[in-house]
Design a protein around this motif. Structure first.
Motif, PDB file in Angstrom:
ATOM      1  N   UNK A 184      -8.569  -0.961   0.134  1.00 59.96           N
ATOM      2  CA  UNK A 184      -8.416  -1.703   1.385  1.00 59.96           C
ATOM      3  C   UNK A 184      -9.762  -2.290   1.816  1.00 59.96           C
TER       4      UNK A 184
ATOM      5  N   UNK B 289      -6.506   1.530  -8.727  1.00 61.36           N
ATOM      6  CA  UNK B 289      -6.352   0.721  -7.504  1.00 61.36           C
ATOM      7  C   UNK B 289      -7.243  -0.512  -7.586  1.00 61.36           C
TER       8      UNK B 289
ATOM      9  N   UNK C 201     -11.240  -6.226   2.363  1.00 62.36           N
ATOM     10  CA  UNK C 201     -11.875  -6.675   3.605  1.00 62.36           C
ATOM     11  C   UNK C 201     -13.312  -7.134   3.361  1.00 62.36           C
TER      12      UNK C 201
ATOM     13  N   UNK D 264       0.829  -1.200   0.000  1.00 64.58           N
ATOM     14  CA  UNK D 264       0.000   0.000   0.000  1.00 64.58           C
ATOM     15  C   UNK D 264       0.866   1.253   0.000  1.00 64.58           C
TER      16      UNK D 264
ATOM     17  N   UNK E 233     -10.502   2.741  -0.426  1.00 65.61           N
ATOM     18  CA  UNK E 233     -11.516   1.932  -1.097  1.00 65.61           C
ATOM     19  C   UNK E 233     -10.940   0.569  -1.466  1.00 65.61           C
TER      20      UNK E 233
ATOM     21  N   UNK F  72      -6.986   4.570  -2.075  1.00 65.20           N
ATOM     22  CA  UNK F  72      -6.299   3.511  -1.331  1.00 65.20           C
ATOM     23  C   UNK F  72      -7.243   2.897  -0.295  1.00 65.20           C
TER      24      UNK F  72
ATOM     25  N   UNK G  72     -12.286  -2.898  -0.038  1.00 66.85           N
ATOM     26  CA  UNK G  72     -12.741  -3.900  -0.994  1.00 66.85           C
ATOM     27  C   UNK G  72     -12.198  -5.283  -0.628  1.00 66.85           C
TER      28      UNK G  72
END
Lengths: 202, 129
Positions: free
Chosen positions: B47, A67, B51, A27, B45, B43, B49
């Motif tokens: 993360x 992303x 989860x 990340x 979103x 970022x 997604x």
């Protein structure tokens, strides 16, 4: 046994820091990558739309799309993939705008006709030092902006990705979703148009 | 740079790059803040997604396992000429699911033969005494 205070590891006081999620290495790499491209992406979108707010929305959309679809791809592929997403957003924006303003087409000269102009007349004079070099900084920036905005979308993207972003022909083609031959054609026309436009301004 | 350009294009192209670099470098604070928020949102979103999809993925895997076991049981039932899956086959299928889903009880199932032998020994002793 006597226990010295120095031998006891006292627990540090706990404090609630909120629902903070520590970023993973991937990340962080993604964050750094987006940081490295966001400003140029914004300028590209701004040149395409002529509006900063629209440009910010498009860049945000591009970040989301990137992303979502490409974050798990190798980092070496991120640059062309990010610009692929941005290019797609710019194309969509351009298409929507074209549909909305079709009724105005009669009154405005279309800037998207790639085939217009006499290429011989546009050929550069090899003894000339170049257009921007004759202008002061502010004037040159303003004129370059105007000249870039006047370019058709594909030509402008070819110029910005290839010349400014420094992508090679293959990556530019990947980013623009077209063949390498098309990239060369678009770039060649962009250079000719820019030179001509900047000559007119100078 | 390998662009199709004439020898004298170098000068104004380099200056174009510098001007574009300057324009990107000197963005105002409000714009930089918006870019930062956009980046963090993207970022975040991504993360969320991951989860959100993890439990769905786990559930899908479990469902698939259950379905596989049931289908296998039914298929064996048909192959043996019985149209319906017998009750003990259902129980066996449920046992298989239990076995697959529970890591802790795996050792128990591995030692099942030993427990059977132990029980037989005890029965022998009871009969002998």
């Amino acid at each position: 046994m006597a226990i010295s205070p120095n031998t006891i590891a006292l627990p540090t006081p706990l404090s609630w820091t909120g629902p903070h999620v520590k970023p993973t290495t991937d990340e962080r790499a993604l964050d750094n990558f987006l940081k490295s491209v966001e400003r140029r992406a914004l300028r590209m979108a701004e040149l395409a739309t002529g509006m900063r707010e629209e440009a910010l929305d498009l860049v945000q959309d591009a970040m989301f799309g990137f992303v979502r679809h490409y974050a798990d791809k190798p980092a070496s592929d991120w640059t062309p993939l990010f610009y692929r997403v941005l290019d797609s957003r710019l194309n969509d924006w351009h298409r929507r705008r074209t549909v909305r303003s079709r009724w105005l087409a009669v009154f405005t000269r279309s800037a998207d006709d790639d085939d217009e102009g006499d290429e011989i007349a546009q050929a550069p004079d090899l003894n000339d030092p170049g257009p921007l070099l004759r202008l002061s900084g502010t004037e040159a920036a303003r004129d370059l902006d105007a000249a870039l905005r006047a370019l058709p979308l594909r030509q402008r993207q070819a110029f910005l990705l290839r010349v400014w972003e420094g992508l090679d022909v293959a990556d530019t083609a990947r980013a623009m979703g077209c063949s390498e031959g098309s990239v060369k054609t678009h770039l060649s026309r962009a250079l000719a148009s820019l030179r001509r436009a900047l000559e007119d301004h100078a | 740079m390998n662009t199709p350009q004439t020898p004298r294009d170098g000068g104004w192209l380099e200056q174009s790059k510098r001007l574009l670099d300057d324009s990107a470098e000197h963005l105002d604070a409000a714009t930089l803040s918006r870019l930062n928020r956009a980046r963090q949102a993207a970022l975040g979103r991504g993360r969320r997604r991951v989860r959100e999809w993890l439990p769905v993925g786990a559930l899908a895997t479990c469902s698939m396992l259950v379905a596989l076991v049931m289908v296998q049981g039914r298929w064996h039932g048909h192959a043996g000429g019985t149209p319906e899956l017998p009750l003990d086959a259902h129980a066996a299928a449920a046992g298989d699911v239990d076995l697959v889903s529970s890591e802790d009880s795996l050792e128990f199932y591995q030692d099942l033969e030993f427990y059977a032998w132990l029980e037989a020994q005890q029965q022998d002793q009871d009969l002998g005494s």
